[in-house]
Design an enzyme around this catalytic site. Structure first.
Site, PDB file in Angstrom:
ATOM      1  CB  SER A   1      42.508  -2.177 -15.999  1.00 16.84           C
ATOM      2  OG  SER A   1      41.929  -1.888 -17.249  1.00 16.84           O
TER       3      SER A   1
ATOM      4  CE  LYS B   1      40.198  -5.379 -18.262  1.00 15.80           C
ATOM      5  NZ  LYS B   1      40.635  -4.494 -17.223  1.00 15.80           N
TER       6      LYS B   1
END
Length: 195
Positions: free
Chosen positions: A64, A100
């Protein structure tokens, strides 16, 4: 009746001196060994405290955050309450630690068009860390206002990342933030700070 004679071997001065040297060397060796073990235990304890309390060391799983961070890489984070747009952070989602990028902070408005261009408070973000833009897995209503004391986070691999664009994750509270990812320590050919 004859007396039995016992012969006693009396060591020479040289033999006595050699034995004394051997015993002194043994005592010095044992002291040095105990000291070394004590130092290693103290260093290990301090390392565990630092890694647990201030600078957790984390291994990357999944894609990700590709291309910025790849699966198998090891990074160091630092605990902080001051986050800025563009920083990479680790946060707790349930019992999983995810990584993230900060896109927007408390109270800011986030909008994402069909091509994946992100605007925050009406300003298009410059995102040089991306190789490809995508709307990705987005099921929130846009434009979206970030909740107070929360952060809007997105992965760099926008097409596959599940992040604040999904109601399954949503805005991330300050309490969920583990720390900012500051340095990659593995693999050695990619060692360095995280941009």
């Amino acid at each position: 009746m004859k007396k039995k004679e016992h012969s006693v071997n009396i060591p020479t001065i040289e033999e006595v001196e050699n034995e004394q040297k051997r015993l002194r060397h043994r005592a010095v060796y044992q002291r040095t060994l105990r000291g070394t073990i004590a130092v290693l235990l103290v260093v290990a304890a301090i390392s565990v405290l630092v890694a647990t309390l201030w600078m957790p060391v984390l291994q990357i799983y999944g894609s990700s955050m590709s291309p910025t961070l790849e699966a198998g890489q090891i990074v160091v984070s630092v605990k902080t309450n001051q986050l800025k747009t563009g920083e990479v952070v680790a946060f707790w989602q349930g019992n999983k630690l995810l990584i993230k990028r900060v896109i927007a902070g408390p109270g800011q408005w986030v909008d994402i068009d069909m091509d994946g261009n992100v605007t925050v408070d009406g300003q298009t973000l410059n995102e040089p860390y991306l190789t490809e833009k995508a709307l990705g897995n987005c099921d929130i209503d846009l434009p979206h206002q970030v909740s107070e004391a929360h952060w809007f986070l997105m992965g760099d691999n926008r097409d596959t990342s599940v992040d604040s664009r999904s109601t399954a994750i949503g805005d991330i509270s300050k309490d969920q933030i583990e720390g900012q990812i500051i340095f990659r320590i593995w693999p050695l050919n990619k060692i360095g700070s995280i941009q």
